[in-house]
Design a protein around this motif. Structure first.
Motif, PDB file in Angstrom:
ATOM      1  N   TYR A  37       0.829  -1.202   0.000  1.00 11.37           N
ATOM      2  CA  TYR A  37       0.000   0.000   0.000  1.00 11.37           C
ATOM      3  C   TYR A  37       0.864   1.253   0.000  1.00 11.37           C
ATOM      4  N   LEU A  38       0.439   2.227  -0.803  1.00 13.86           N
ATOM      5  CA  LEU A  38       1.069   3.543  -0.832  1.00 13.86           C
ATOM      6  C   LEU A  38       0.198   4.569  -0.124  1.00 13.86           C
ATOM      7  N   LEU A  39      -1.089   4.287  -0.078  1.00 14.67           N
ATOM      8  CA  LEU A  39      -2.048   5.165   0.584  1.00 14.67           C
ATOM      9  C   LEU A  39      -3.189   4.303   1.095  1.00 14.67           C
ATOM     10  N   SER A  40      -3.654   4.624   2.294  1.00 15.27           N
ATOM     11  CA  SER A  40      -4.827   3.942   2.852  1.00 15.27           C
ATOM     12  C   SER A  40      -5.905   4.968   3.150  1.00 15.27           C
ATOM     13  N   GLU A  41      -7.143   4.513   3.110  1.00 16.73           N
ATOM     14  CA  GLU A  41      -8.263   5.384   3.450  1.00 16.73           C
ATOM     15  C   GLU A  41      -8.012   6.013   4.817  1.00 16.73           C
ATOM     16  N   GLY A  42      -8.291   7.306   4.934  1.00 17.15           N
ATOM     17  CA  GLY A  42      -8.102   8.007   6.197  1.00 17.15           C
ATOM     18  C   GLY A  42      -6.779   8.747   6.301  1.00 17.15           C
ATOM     19  N   GLU A  43      -5.823   8.409   5.425  1.00 16.58           N
ATOM     20  CA  GLU A  43      -4.542   9.128   5.401  1.00 16.58           C
ATOM     21  C   GLU A  43      -4.655  10.322   4.460  1.00 16.58           C
ATOM     22  N   ILE A  44      -3.861  11.333   4.709  1.00 14.96           N
ATOM     23  CA  ILE A  44      -3.812  12.472   3.800  1.00 14.96           C
ATOM     24  C   ILE A  44      -2.766  12.169   2.735  1.00 14.96           C
ATOM     25  N   CYS A  45      -3.172  12.250   1.480  1.00 17.67           N
ATOM     26  CA  CYS A  45      -2.253  12.003   0.377  1.00 17.67           C
ATOM     27  C   CYS A  45      -1.350  13.225   0.207  1.00 17.67           C
ATOM     28  N   SER A  46      -0.058  12.993   0.236  1.00 15.23           N
ATOM     29  CA  SER A  46       0.892  14.097   0.087  1.00 15.23           C
ATOM     30  C   SER A  46       1.928  13.800  -0.985  1.00 15.23           C
ATOM     31  N   THR A  47       1.676  12.757  -1.775  1.00 12.39           N
ATOM     32  CA  THR A  47       2.638  12.321  -2.789  1.00 12.39           C
ATOM     33  C   THR A  47       1.919  11.929  -4.066  1.00 12.39           C
ATOM     34  N   GLN A  48       2.552  12.273  -5.192  1.00 12.51           N
ATOM     35  CA  GLN A  48       2.100  11.807  -6.496  1.00 12.51           C
ATOM     36  C   GLN A  48       3.065  10.713  -6.946  1.00 12.51           C
ATOM     37  N   TYR A  49       2.529   9.730  -7.653  1.00 16.60           N
ATOM     38  CA  TYR A  49       3.327   8.593  -8.092  1.00 16.60           C
ATOM     39  C   TYR A  49       3.369   8.546  -9.612  1.00 16.60           C
ATOM     40  N   PHE A  50       4.582   8.567 -10.158  1.00 15.68           N
ATOM     41  CA  PHE A  50       4.772   8.366 -11.586  1.00 15.68           C
ATOM     42  C   PHE A  50       5.279   6.937 -11.740  1.00 15.68           C
ATOM     43  N   VAL A  51       4.517   6.116 -12.436  1.00 15.66           N
ATOM     44  CA  VAL A  51       4.863   4.707 -12.593  1.00 15.66           C
ATOM     45  C   VAL A  51       5.836   4.573 -13.766  1.00 15.66           C
ATOM     46  N   THR A  52       7.070   4.193 -13.468  1.00 14.27           N
ATOM     47  CA  THR A  52       8.023   3.971 -14.560  1.00 14.27           C
ATOM     48  C   THR A  52       7.873   2.557 -15.105  1.00 14.27           C
ATOM     49  N   GLN A  53       7.528   1.631 -14.206  1.00 16.04           N
ATOM     50  CA  GLN A  53       7.274   0.261 -14.632  1.00 16.04           C
ATOM     51  C   GLN A  53       6.411  -0.409 -13.578  1.00 16.04           C
ATOM     52  N   GLY A  54       5.359  -1.061 -14.008  1.00 12.17           N
ATOM     53  CA  GLY A  54       4.506  -1.766 -13.076  1.00 12.17           C
ATOM     54  C   GLY A  54       3.057  -1.357 -13.185  1.00 12.17           C
ATOM     55  N   CYS A  55       2.314  -1.584 -12.108  1.00 14.70           N
ATOM     56  CA  CYS A  55       0.887  -1.283 -12.115  1.00 14.70           C
ATOM     57  C   CYS A  55       0.413  -1.016 -10.693  1.00 14.70           C
ATOM     58  N   LEU A  56      -0.314   0.094 -10.538  1.00  9.58           N
ATOM     59  CA  LEU A  56      -0.959   0.451  -9.278  1.00  9.58           C
ATOM     60  C   LEU A  56      -2.464   0.487  -9.508  1.00  9.58           C
ATOM     61  N   ARG A  57      -3.200   0.405  -8.428  1.00  8.92           N
ATOM     62  CA  ARG A  57      -4.642   0.593  -8.520  1.00  8.92           C
ATOM     63  C   ARG A  57      -5.081   1.541  -7.404  1.00  8.92           C
ATOM     64  N   MET A  58      -6.123   2.315  -7.708  1.00  9.65           N
ATOM     65  CA  MET A  58      -6.721   3.209  -6.730  1.00  9.65           C
ATOM     66  C   MET A  58      -8.167   2.756  -6.581  1.00  9.65           C
ATOM     67  N   TYR A  59      -8.571   2.495  -5.330  1.00 13.51           N
ATOM     68  CA  TYR A  59      -9.915   1.966  -5.122  1.00 13.51           C
ATOM     69  C   TYR A  59     -10.478   2.431  -3.791  1.00 13.51           C
ATOM     70  N   PHE A  60     -11.777   2.206  -3.626  1.00 14.22           N
ATOM     71  CA  PHE A  60     -12.444   2.458  -2.354  1.00 14.22           C
ATOM     72  C   PHE A  60     -13.237   1.221  -1.980  1.00 14.22           C
ATOM     73  N   ILE A  61     -13.577   1.136  -0.710  1.00 13.05           N
ATOM     74  CA  ILE A  61     -14.358   0.001  -0.219  1.00 13.05           C
ATOM     75  C   ILE A  61     -15.697   0.523   0.293  1.00 13.05           C
ATOM     76  N   LYS A  62     -16.767  -0.034  -0.261  1.00 13.26           N
ATOM     77  CA  LYS A  62     -18.112   0.347   0.177  1.00 13.26           C
ATOM     78  C   LYS A  62     -18.408  -0.266   1.545  1.00 13.26           C
ATOM     79  N   ASP A  63     -19.472   0.229   2.186  1.00 11.40           N
ATOM     80  CA  ASP A  63     -19.865  -0.267   3.503  1.00 11.40           C
ATOM     81  C   ASP A  63     -20.112  -1.776   3.521  1.00 11.40           C
TER      82      ASP A  63
END
Length: 190
Positions: A37-63
């Motif tokens: 994990y690079l960011l979790s719900e509830g944390e303040i995002c203070s970084t941008q990520y440039f992917v040079t190689q690989g794959c990230l996902r950004m998601y949320f979890i419903k109730d």
């Protein structure tokens, strides 16, 4: 590792060799493992990520516990929770590595310093944001205007190699369908 970033920047802004070195001063290379994990719900995002190689996902979890992927970040793409960065409020998203990934990270503070030294990079970041926002607008239109099967076919046509890189359940989450429904759609294509 900086070659991909410099090439990406040069699509929008010309850099001298000296300016390329200045850019490199403000980015931090980082290798992340699959499922890290690079960011979790509830944390303040203070970084941008440039992917040079690989794959990230950004998601949320419903109730109800279901995950909903809103964005992937693959080679030469940016990923961050820009609303959290802008408002300095806790994020409602998670950012996680789908596979082992090589990143260049840019903190908010370093971006400000970089833009002070190289103001012409504001054009680069503006263009990246415009393209990203435009992609989100089209995605919203596709959600209202296309069937799930049409969305899948469009995604496969635009990103054929990517479909092989992510698990089927993640692609289903991104498209807003069940893995079983996606399996039926994929079966039709064969």
């Amino acid at each position: 590792m900086f070659t991909g970033l410099v090439k990406h920047i040069s699509k929008y802004v010309s850099l001298t060799a000296e300016e390329e070195l200045i850019v490199a001063e403000y980015f931090r290379p980082e290798t992340v493992n699959k499922k890290q994990y690079l960011l979790s719900e509830g944390e303040i995002c203070s970084t941008q990520y440039f992917v040079t190689q690989g794959c990230l996902r950004m998601y949320f979890i419903k109730d109800n516990g279901s995950e909903h992927i809103v964005q992937f970040g693959i080679d030469n793409w940016w990923l961050a929770d820009y609303m959290s960065i802008d408002t300095r409020q806790p994020s409602g998203f998670y950012i996680q590595a789908v596979e082992k990934s090589e990143l260049l990270t840019l903190s908010v503070a370093n971006q400000e310093k970089l833009l002070e030294r190289l103001p012409k990079l504001e054009r680069y970041f503006m263009r990246v944001m415009q393209k990203g926002f435009g992609a989100f607008q089209m995605r919203i239109r596709y959600l209202f205007d296309m069937t799930s099967e049409e969305q899948y076919n469009l995604f496969v046509d635009r990103f054929p190699g990517f479909v092989q890189r992510v698990p089927q359940y993640m692609l289903a989450s991104y498209l807003g369908v069940t893995p079983e429904f996606l399996s039926k759609i994929r079966g039709k294509k064969r």
